[in-house]
Design a protein around this motif. Sequence first.
Motif, PDB file in Angstrom:
ATOM      1  N   ALA A  16      78.358  67.089  69.885  1.00  0.00           N
ATOM      2  CA  ALA A  16      77.907  67.016  71.517  1.00  0.00           C
ATOM      3  C   ALA A  16      76.578  66.142  71.424  1.00  0.00           C
ATOM      4  N   ARG A  17      75.923  66.127  70.591  1.00  0.00           N
ATOM      5  CA  ARG A  17      74.748  65.273  70.439  1.00  0.00           C
ATOM      6  C   ARG A  17      75.020  63.836  70.216  1.00  0.00           C
ATOM      7  N   THR A  18      76.148  63.521  69.474  1.00  0.00           N
ATOM      8  CA  THR A  18      76.294  62.240  68.852  1.00  0.00           C
ATOM      9  C   THR A  18      77.028  61.634  70.146  1.00  0.00           C
ATOM     10  N   LEU A  19      77.871  62.255  70.977  1.00  0.00           N
ATOM     11  CA  LEU A  19      78.757  61.803  71.993  1.00  0.00           C
ATOM     12  C   LEU A  19      77.972  61.037  73.256  1.00  0.00           C
ATOM     13  N   ILE A  20      76.455  61.433  73.321  1.00  0.00           N
ATOM     14  CA  ILE A  20      75.891  60.857  74.442  1.00  0.00           C
ATOM     15  C   ILE A  20      75.685  59.512  74.200  1.00  0.00           C
ATOM     16  N   GLY A  21      76.118  58.840  74.977  1.00  0.00           N
ATOM     17  CA  GLY A  21      76.151  57.347  74.844  1.00  0.00           C
ATOM     18  C   GLY A  21      77.557  56.698  74.517  1.00  0.00           C
ATOM     19  N   ALA A  22      78.425  57.399  74.224  1.00  0.00           N
ATOM     20  CA  ALA A  22      79.748  56.986  73.737  1.00  0.00           C
ATOM     21  C   ALA A  22      80.617  56.746  74.942  1.00  0.00           C
ATOM     22  N   ARG A  23      81.651  56.119  74.638  1.00  0.00           N
ATOM     23  CA  ARG A  23      82.439  55.650  75.910  1.00  0.00           C
ATOM     24  C   ARG A  23      83.909  56.469  75.694  1.00  0.00           C
ATOM     25  N   LEU A  24      84.046  57.147  76.940  1.00  0.00           N
ATOM     26  CA  LEU A  24      85.512  57.813  77.196  1.00  0.00           C
ATOM     27  C   LEU A  24      86.330  56.861  77.715  1.00  0.00           C
ATOM     28  N   GLN A 155      82.899  54.522  69.956  1.00  0.00           N
ATOM     29  CA  GLN A 155      81.543  54.508  69.733  1.00  0.00           C
ATOM     30  C   GLN A 155      80.919  53.448  70.704  1.00  0.00           C
ATOM     31  N   ALA A 156      79.763  53.641  71.021  1.00  0.00           N
ATOM     32  CA  ALA A 156      79.442  52.516  71.987  1.00  0.00           C
ATOM     33  C   ALA A 156      78.053  52.165  71.485  1.00  0.00           C
ATOM     34  N   HIS A 157      77.000  52.716  71.818  1.00  0.00           N
ATOM     35  CA  HIS A 157      75.620  52.293  71.166  1.00  0.00           C
ATOM     36  C   HIS A 157      74.822  53.556  70.870  1.00  0.00           C
ATOM     37  N   THR A 158      74.037  53.431  69.888  1.00  0.00           N
ATOM     38  CA  THR A 158      73.351  54.515  69.642  1.00  0.00           C
ATOM     39  C   THR A 158      72.133  55.006  70.646  1.00  0.00           C
ATOM     40  N   VAL A 159      72.250  56.388  70.771  1.00  0.00           N
ATOM     41  CA  VAL A 159      71.236  56.757  71.769  1.00  0.00           C
ATOM     42  C   VAL A 159      69.893  57.528  70.957  1.00  0.00           C
ATOM     43  N   ALA A 160      68.798  57.280  71.144  1.00  0.00           N
ATOM     44  CA  ALA A 160      67.407  57.609  70.508  1.00  0.00           C
ATOM     45  C   ALA A 160      67.351  58.974  71.093  1.00  0.00           C
ATOM     46  N   ASP A 161      66.760  59.758  69.936  1.00  0.00           N
ATOM     47  CA  ASP A 161      66.666  61.362  70.349  1.00  0.00           C
ATOM     48  C   ASP A 161      65.637  61.336  71.536  1.00  0.00           C
ATOM     49  N   THR A 162      64.687  60.199  71.725  1.00  0.00           N
ATOM     50  CA  THR A 162      63.933  60.615  72.650  1.00  0.00           C
ATOM     51  C   THR A 162      64.435  60.057  74.107  1.00  0.00           C
ATOM     52  N   GLN A 163      65.640  59.603  74.142  1.00  0.00           N
ATOM     53  CA  GLN A 163      66.402  59.426  75.295  1.00  0.00           C
ATOM     54  C   GLN A 163      67.167  60.651  75.828  1.00  0.00           C
ATOM     55  N   ILE A 164      67.170  61.656  74.787  1.00  0.00           N
ATOM     56  CA  ILE A 164      68.054  62.802  75.070  1.00  0.00           C
ATOM     57  C   ILE A 164      67.270  63.959  75.347  1.00  0.00           C
ATOM     58  N   GLU A 165      67.654  64.901  76.542  1.00  0.00           N
ATOM     59  CA  GLU A 165      67.284  66.180  76.696  1.00  0.00           C
ATOM     60  C   GLU A 165      68.324  67.262  76.582  1.00  0.00           C
ATOM     61  N   THR A 166      68.018  68.216  76.204  1.00  0.00           N
ATOM     62  CA  THR A 166      68.718  69.459  75.989  1.00  0.00           C
ATOM     63  C   THR A 166      68.293  70.696  76.791  1.00  0.00           C
ATOM     64  N   GLY A 167      69.374  71.701  76.723  1.00  0.00           N
ATOM     65  CA  GLY A 167      69.017  73.040  77.783  1.00  0.00           C
ATOM     66  C   GLY A 167      70.344  73.869  77.571  1.00  0.00           C
TER      67      GLY A 167
END
Length: 197
Positions: A16-24, A155-167
């Motif tokens: 779930a974390r890694t898919l942020i920034g990926a291309r569907l 796979q598209a581009h890597t997104v840094a942890d600082t750009q991701i929020e969780t909840g």
Amino acid sequence: MVYGRDFYTQDARDIARTLIGARLVRVLNRERLSGTIVETEAYTGLDDLASHGRAGKTARNMPMWETPGHAYLYLVYGMYWLLNIACEPAGQPAAVLIRAIEPVEGLATMQLHRGARPERFLTNGPGRLTIALSINGDMNRTDMTITDGGLWIEQAHTVADTQIETGPRIGLGKNVPEPWLSKPWRWWLKGNPFVSK
DNA sequence: ACGGAGATCTTCT
DNA sequence: GAAGATCTCCGTT
């Protein structure tokens, strides 16, 4: 690069974390409809009280138990199909829900599917993005590690942890006692306008 | 901007 | 028989 079997065999929360920034990607009538994944949600094993997998194997949730990397399509409220991808080794009922994407290719076709709406409202929710990409129960169990089925993730581009929020998870509550309620189950791209509310 | 209700039907109790 | 991994529309502020 298309994400393959090894990728989906990982823990659902890592995926779930890694898919942020990926291309569907969805190919419909030879046209590529695609978008950047900006919001995901994880559903893990038998101990996850909010997951369909909690009750053991049923006709509906069977794709969650089978080979990782296959689509699990599920109808909510008699109207909306939600797209999940089976995760973790076969035999464990885990999946990741794709909650929102930002359109990249095929905008005009998505508009046709969703009606004349501002781009901002085409794919900003799990039930909306499946309509925009013309994904429904017919695509249940599609193997998303190959392109033959017309549905996969690149796979598209890597997104840094600082750009991701969780909840916590959305749309759930009463089935979910502590500590599940307070743990992060949902990941999204910070500040992205397509993240669902 | 926000809140409430209706749509619509499958799944599991 | 009730609830549900949601969305839209219509009302009021």
